[in-house]
Design a protein around this motif. Structure first.
Motif, PDB file in Angstrom:
ATOM      1  N   MET A   1       0.921  -1.390  -0.172  1.00  0.00           N
ATOM      2  CA  MET A   1      -0.057   0.201  -0.066  1.00  0.00           C
ATOM      3  C   MET A   1       1.020   1.421   0.026  1.00  0.00           C
ATOM      4  SD  MET A   1      -3.338  -0.676  -0.139  1.00  0.00           S
ATOM      5  CE  MET A   1      -4.022  -2.159  -0.283  1.00  0.00           C
ATOM      6  N   GLY A   2       2.059   1.170   0.133  1.00  0.00           N
ATOM      7  CA  GLY A   2       3.029   2.273   0.287  1.00  0.00           C
ATOM      8  C   GLY A   2       2.541   3.415   1.318  1.00  0.00           C
ATOM      9  N   ASN A   3       2.506   4.470   1.004  1.00  0.00           N
ATOM     10  CA  ASN A   3       2.224   5.752   2.002  1.00  0.00           C
ATOM     11  C   ASN A   3       0.700   5.747   2.514  1.00  0.00           C
ATOM     12  OD1 ASN A   3       4.821   6.407   1.757  1.00  0.00           O
ATOM     13  ND2 ASN A   3       4.512   8.007  -0.063  1.00  0.00           N
ATOM     14  N   GLU A   4      -0.123   4.809   1.809  1.00  0.00           N
ATOM     15  CA  GLU A   4      -1.502   4.925   2.258  1.00  0.00           C
ATOM     16  C   GLU A   4      -1.680   4.190   3.611  1.00  0.00           C
ATOM     17  OE1 GLU A   4      -4.316   5.944   1.041  1.00  0.00           O
ATOM     18  OE2 GLU A   4      -3.293   6.548  -0.869  1.00  0.00           O
ATOM     19  N   ASN A   5      -0.674   3.428   4.013  1.00  0.00           N
ATOM     20  CA  ASN A   5      -0.673   2.795   5.330  1.00  0.00           C
ATOM     21  C   ASN A   5      -0.424   3.729   6.344  1.00  0.00           C
ATOM     22  OD1 ASN A   5      -1.388   0.137   4.993  1.00  0.00           O
ATOM     23  ND2 ASN A   5       0.668  -0.310   4.218  1.00  0.00           N
ATOM     24  N   GLN A   6       0.294   4.947   6.030  1.00  0.00           N
ATOM     25  CA  GLN A   6       0.699   6.031   6.852  1.00  0.00           C
ATOM     26  C   GLN A   6      -0.330   6.989   7.104  1.00  0.00           C
ATOM     27  OE1 GLN A   6       3.686   5.674   8.424  1.00  0.00           O
ATOM     28  NE2 GLN A   6       3.821   3.495   7.043  1.00  0.00           N
ATOM     29  N   VAL A   7      -0.458   7.531   8.473  1.00  0.00           N
ATOM     30  CA  VAL A   7      -1.754   8.509   8.700  1.00  0.00           C
ATOM     31  C   VAL A   7      -1.083   9.817   8.622  1.00  0.00           C
ATOM     32  CG1 VAL A   7      -3.476   9.282  10.606  1.00  0.00           C
ATOM     33  CG2 VAL A   7      -2.539   7.070  10.253  1.00  0.00           C
ATOM     34  N   MET A 270      -8.800   4.012   9.732  1.00  0.00           N
ATOM     35  CA  MET A 270      -8.993   3.408   8.303  1.00  0.00           C
ATOM     36  C   MET A 270      -7.971   3.394   7.508  1.00  0.00           C
ATOM     37  SD  MET A 270     -12.948   4.338   7.153  1.00  0.00           S
ATOM     38  CE  MET A 270     -13.550   5.753   8.222  1.00  0.00           C
ATOM     39  N   LYS A 271      -7.209   4.845   7.189  1.00  0.00           N
ATOM     40  CA  LYS A 271      -6.063   4.568   6.458  1.00  0.00           C
ATOM     41  C   LYS A 271      -4.880   4.059   6.880  1.00  0.00           C
ATOM     42  CE  LYS A 271      -5.343   9.003   5.008  1.00  0.00           C
ATOM     43  NZ  LYS A 271      -4.674  10.200   4.786  1.00  0.00           N
ATOM     44  N   LYS A 276      -7.791   3.448   1.314  1.00  0.00           N
ATOM     45  CA  LYS A 276      -7.456   4.454   0.564  1.00  0.00           C
ATOM     46  C   LYS A 276      -8.150   5.814   0.934  1.00  0.00           C
ATOM     47  CE  LYS A 276      -5.101   2.333  -3.161  1.00  0.00           C
ATOM     48  NZ  LYS A 276      -5.348   0.997  -2.673  1.00  0.00           N
ATOM     49  N   LYS A 277      -7.347   6.718   0.870  1.00  0.00           N
ATOM     50  CA  LYS A 277      -7.832   7.873   1.604  1.00  0.00           C
ATOM     51  C   LYS A 277      -9.446   8.402   1.130  1.00  0.00           C
ATOM     52  CE  LYS A 277      -4.788  10.788  -1.425  1.00  0.00           C
ATOM     53  NZ  LYS A 277      -3.801  11.641  -1.462  1.00  0.00           N
ATOM     54  N   ASN A 278      -9.587   8.309  -0.238  1.00  0.00           N
ATOM     55  CA  ASN A 278     -10.902   8.867  -0.745  1.00  0.00           C
ATOM     56  C   ASN A 278     -12.084   7.838  -0.277  1.00  0.00           C
ATOM     57  OD1 ASN A 278      -9.802  10.998  -2.176  1.00  0.00           O
ATOM     58  ND2 ASN A 278      -9.346   9.454  -3.879  1.00  0.00           N
ATOM     59  N   PHE A 279     -11.668   6.534  -0.151  1.00  0.00           N
ATOM     60  CA  PHE A 279     -12.756   5.539   0.413  1.00  0.00           C
ATOM     61  C   PHE A 279     -12.856   5.784   1.669  1.00  0.00           C
ATOM     62  CE2 PHE A 279     -14.148   1.291   1.810  1.00  0.00           C
ATOM     63  CZ  PHE A 279     -15.036   1.048   0.923  1.00  0.00           C
ATOM     64  N   ALA A 280     -11.792   5.875   2.662  1.00  0.00           N
ATOM     65  CA  ALA A 280     -12.035   6.258   4.058  1.00  0.00           C
ATOM     66  C   ALA A 280     -12.778   7.457   4.182  1.00  0.00           C
ATOM     67  CB  ALA A 280     -10.617   6.423   4.801  1.00  0.00           C
ATOM     68  N   SER A 526     -19.216  14.737   2.222  1.00  0.00           N
ATOM     69  CA  SER A 526     -18.102  14.468   1.530  1.00  0.00           C
ATOM     70  C   SER A 526     -16.853  15.134   1.524  1.00  0.00           C
ATOM     71  CB  SER A 526     -18.381  13.759   0.259  1.00  0.00           C
ATOM     72  OG  SER A 526     -19.629  12.846   0.310  1.00  0.00           O
ATOM     73  N   PHE A 527     -17.290  16.652   1.258  1.00  0.00           N
ATOM     74  CA  PHE A 527     -16.112  17.458   1.343  1.00  0.00           C
ATOM     75  C   PHE A 527     -15.329  17.739   2.606  1.00  0.00           C
ATOM     76  CE2 PHE A 527     -18.258  20.008  -2.215  1.00  0.00           C
ATOM     77  CZ  PHE A 527     -17.817  18.937  -3.369  1.00  0.00           C
ATOM     78  N   ALA A 528     -16.167  17.520   3.590  1.00  0.00           N
ATOM     79  CA  ALA A 528     -15.580  17.824   5.123  1.00  0.00           C
ATOM     80  C   ALA A 528     -14.959  16.332   5.369  1.00  0.00           C
ATOM     81  CB  ALA A 528     -16.741  17.819   5.967  1.00  0.00           C
ATOM     82  N   ALA A 529     -15.163  15.291   4.919  1.00  0.00           N
ATOM     83  CA  ALA A 529     -14.458  14.141   5.312  1.00  0.00           C
ATOM     84  C   ALA A 529     -13.255  14.128   4.364  1.00  0.00           C
ATOM     85  CB  ALA A 529     -15.295  12.835   4.674  1.00  0.00           C
ATOM     86  N   ALA A 530     -13.189  14.457   3.203  1.00  0.00           N
ATOM     87  CA  ALA A 530     -11.982  14.763   2.408  1.00  0.00           C
ATOM     88  C   ALA A 530     -11.290  15.466   3.011  1.00  0.00           C
ATOM     89  CB  ALA A 530     -12.369  15.211   1.001  1.00  0.00           C
ATOM     90  N   GLY A 531     -11.489  16.855   3.719  1.00  0.00           N
ATOM     91  CA  GLY A 531     -10.582  17.506   4.385  1.00  0.00           C
ATOM     92  C   GLY A 531      -9.820  16.950   5.299  1.00  0.00           C
ATOM     93  N   ILE A 532     -10.299  15.904   6.269  1.00  0.00           N
ATOM     94  CA  ILE A 532      -9.988  15.234   7.093  1.00  0.00           C
ATOM     95  C   ILE A 532      -8.906  14.171   6.685  1.00  0.00           C
ATOM     96  CG2 ILE A 532     -10.244  13.571   9.201  1.00  0.00           C
ATOM     97  CD1 ILE A 532     -12.916  15.056   9.518  1.00  0.00           C
ATOM     98  N   SER A 533      -9.507  13.307   5.583  1.00  0.00           N
ATOM     99  CA  SER A 533      -8.571  12.381   4.972  1.00  0.00           C
ATOM    100  C   SER A 533      -7.535  12.737   3.953  1.00  0.00           C
ATOM    101  CB  SER A 533      -9.617  11.371   4.183  1.00  0.00           C
ATOM    102  OG  SER A 533     -10.053  12.045   3.049  1.00  0.00           O
ATOM    103  N   GLY A 534      -7.421  13.728   3.403  1.00  0.00           N
ATOM    104  CA  GLY A 534      -6.594  14.225   2.677  1.00  0.00           C
ATOM    105  C   GLY A 534      -6.962  13.741   1.143  1.00  0.00           C
TER     106      GLY A 534
END
Length: 658
Positions: A1-7, A270-271, A276-280, A526-534
């Motif tokens: 997963m590479g960097n996806e495993n990192q928070v 989750m990340k 993945k950040k979008n899915f999370a 969804s936009f707020a969640a994206a702000g948290i997940s990156g």
């Protein structure tokens, strides 16, 4: 997963909330006396509503006008006119606006007999204070909720004044400013109509109930319980997000705030396990929005629906239960399949709380919720009295253990927090009063319903699709309560005209008005969640829609067959509906995720989608045909998985340790 495993470092929780939830942009005064005055007004408002819930309200117009006036005053004292202003200072014009707001209700109290005796013929003072109130409501709504609501309000006011110059079905006979102001201010049809009536009773009390639950530590209890139940399963943090957000969303009815509150905890987890950040982000957004369709409280919308339709609350809650559970099942199935497909693990059991420990520490906090359900469903008492008594029970039950016990300071803070939280919904309801008032005065709601029916022609499906689009557009950027009121006024009549039962029609428009929060291009949750997940905002929005696919389909199905709402059906028919619907949602989740034992090819996914629709639309012949499809797909996927050497039951570990 590479960097996806990192928070990664996420945006500050407060920054995300303020970016997508304007109601969080409040002042924090530097001067203690000013802060104490504002707190005192907020606490007094809560105490007033508790008092009237037990002893009864004042005369309708006086009670509602007092509610609106104090709400307006608090908004001008708490929310700055512009986001870049110093939030530690109070400006003179805010004090002036607050005092003007209070005068609008003082006038009604002083000249109440005159207002009644004039019988709809306003004098100059009626028009003066009415005009002030309209302007103050539009400005307060802008400060709290942004431009969406006041813009809509202004457009409707313009339509009321100049709609007689239009051609076609939307033309009306014409109204002047005096007609409109009189209708809005000194009757219970406009600003002081049903929306504010519900805000000044049910909604305020249930928001206050939520504030007391929060002070008792209910949020922490939900998170810990969800972690204990689902944390160690495959994709555990995502399932935790769904469970915790569903519980909290039903109570607070604020999708964006729920995303930030729960998501700041669940999205990084989750990340960390590999999502993945979008899915999370999408998981948290869809789960938070779904809380508003989940009984028993449904973000207070159930109470407004009951008031609007004139049916018992319990009828609304029972009808909404199965569709809401199907929605959440659809989300969880996709989460589990994604975890299985990508080999994602849960959280180590050693790092999770034990269910018995959680229940021992905070389990007693479930008692107020159970008590509330008893009061609403079985006691025969009014909703207002039930809410009042439940608040008292909440304080008493919280005293059982030291970790949840409320001090006098906690109770005072809960009273203040409840009033502050209620401001957004109250001003939204007042703004909606302008919109609904004009729609009622001009007949716009009926005209729009006729237009939708005309566009749909003889096709019920086309009419439903046009209604869905109208509801999503009307719900863009609005809180759930005003969204429901607007869609119930503008869109639901179109379905009722086609012979659909009012309850079914109102649930249909409510679903799609709520789902505007996860439907691009304006998907605030969804936009707020994206702000948290990156993650990417639009991608997160579209994945949220995919996760919520059951919620987009079920409303169509219960329009065609209302047995999904468990009404007009026998017990055995109801059991069969529940079983087939659950299996159908499972098939729908597989079709959406594209995985069952192994990757599912596009043709099989289409077949599964069709079979799911057959199962979710109760009919024994369709059920048999869908069963054949299931057996066929299972056989095909089993053969394919066996050939690939990766056979593994997809639901293994669904609620077990991975």
């Amino acid at each position: 997963m590479g960097n996806e495993n990192q928070v990664p470092v996420i945006e500050n929780e407060k920054d995300v909330l303020e970016k997508y939830d304007k109601e969080s942009r409040s002042r924090s005064y530097r001067l203690k006396p000013v802060s104490l005055i504002v707190s005192g007004i907020a606490i007094s408002l809560s105490v007033y509503h508790l008092y009237t819930s037990y002893f009864g309200t004042l005369v309708t117009l006086q009670h509602r006008s007092l509610h609106v006036a104090v709400v307006l005053a608090l908004i001008f004292l708490i929310y700055p006119a512009f986001k870049n202003l110093d939030r530690t200072k109070l400006h003179w014009y805010d004090v002036a606006f607050a005092l003007l707001a209070i005068t609008t209700t003082i006038y009604i109290y002083i000249d109440y007999d005159g207002i009644v005796n004039r019988g709809g013929i306003p004098n100059d003072w009626d028009l003066f204070f009415g005009a002030i109130l309209v302007v103050l409501i539009l400005e307060a709504a802008r400060r709290v909720a942004g431009w969406a609501l006041p813009t809509l309000g202004i457009l409707f006011l313009i339509y009321g004044l100049y709609g007689n110059h239009l051609s076609g079905i939307f033309r009306h006979r014409g109204y002047n400013w005096e007609d409109i102001v009189n209708f809005m201010y000194v009757t219970t049809e406009g600003i002081y109509g049903t929306a504010i009536g519900v805000s000044s009773t049910y909604i305020f009390l249930f928001i206050l109930f939520g504030a007391f639950l929060a002070k008792s530590g209910m949020g922490q209890f939900f998170n810990d319980l969800a972690m204990a139940i689902a944390g160690q399963t495959k994709g555990g943090p995502a399932k935790v997000s769904v469970i915790a957000s569903g519980f909290l969303g039903s109570i607070n009815g604020a999708a964006v705030a729920n995303v930030v509150t729960t998501g700041s905890f669940t999205i990084p987890l989750m990340k960390k396990i590999g999502y993945k950040k979008n899915f999370a982000g999408a998981v948290e957004a869809s789960a938070s929005v779904g809380g508003q369709i989940l009984p028993p409280i449904m973000g207070a919308a159930a109470f407004i629906m009951a008031e609007t339709l004139g049916v018992p609350y319990r009828e609304i809650a029972l009808a909404a239960l199965l569709p809401a559970l199907l929605f959440y099942l659809g989300v969880i199935v996709q989460i589990h399949l994604r975890a299985t497909k990508e080999g994602l693990k849960g959280i180590s059991k050693d790092n999770l709380p034990k269910i018995m420990d959680v229940m021992k520490e905070r389990g007693h906090l479930m008692i107020p919720l159970l008590f509330l359900m008893y009061m609403l469903f079985f006691s025969g008492r009014t909703i207002i009295y039930s809410a009042f008594l439940t608040i008292i029970v909440t304080v008493g039950i919280a005293m059982i253990r030291k970790t949840t016990r409320m001090t006098f300071k906690d109770i005072i803070e809960a009273l203040e927090n409840g009033a502050r939280t209620a401001l957004t919904v109250a001003i939204a309801c007042a703004s909606v009063g302008l919109i609904v008032g004009i729609a009622t005065l001009t007949g716009f709601g009926l005209k729009l319903a006729n237009a939708i029916v005309t566009l749909g022609g003889e096709s019920l499906l086309l009419t439903l699709m046009f209604t869905m689009v109208a509801c999503i557009v009307l719900g863009m950027g609005l809180p759930s309560i005003p969204t429901y009121i607007i869609t119930a006024t503008m869109a639901a009549p179109a379905l009722v005209q086609l012979g659909i039962e009012p309850l079914v029609a109102h649930l249909f428009v409510f679903y799609f008005g709520i789902f505007a929060n996860i439907t691009p291009p304006v998907a605030l949750a969804s936009f707020a969640a994206a702000g948290i997940s990156g993650g990417d905002q639009m991608k997160t929005g579209f994945i949220s829609m995919k996760l919520a696919i059951a919620g987009f389909i079920v409303p169509y199905l219960f329009v065609y067959n209302d047995s999904l709402l468990l009404i007009n059906t026998t017990f055995l028919e109801g059991v069969l509906v529940v079983i087939t619907s659950i299996v159908g949602v499972g098939m729908l989740g597989i079709a959406a995720e594209g995985y069952y034992l192994t990757k599912v090819n596009p043709v099989i996914r289409i077949i599964l989608f069709g079979g799911a629709l057959l199962l979710m639309n109760p009919n024994w012949l369709q059920d048999v045909f869908a069963l054949v499809i299931i057996l066929f797909v299972v056989f095909v996927q089993w053969r394919k998985a066996k050939k690939e050497g990766g056979f593994n039951l997809p639901l293994k570990g669904f609620m077990e340790a991975s």
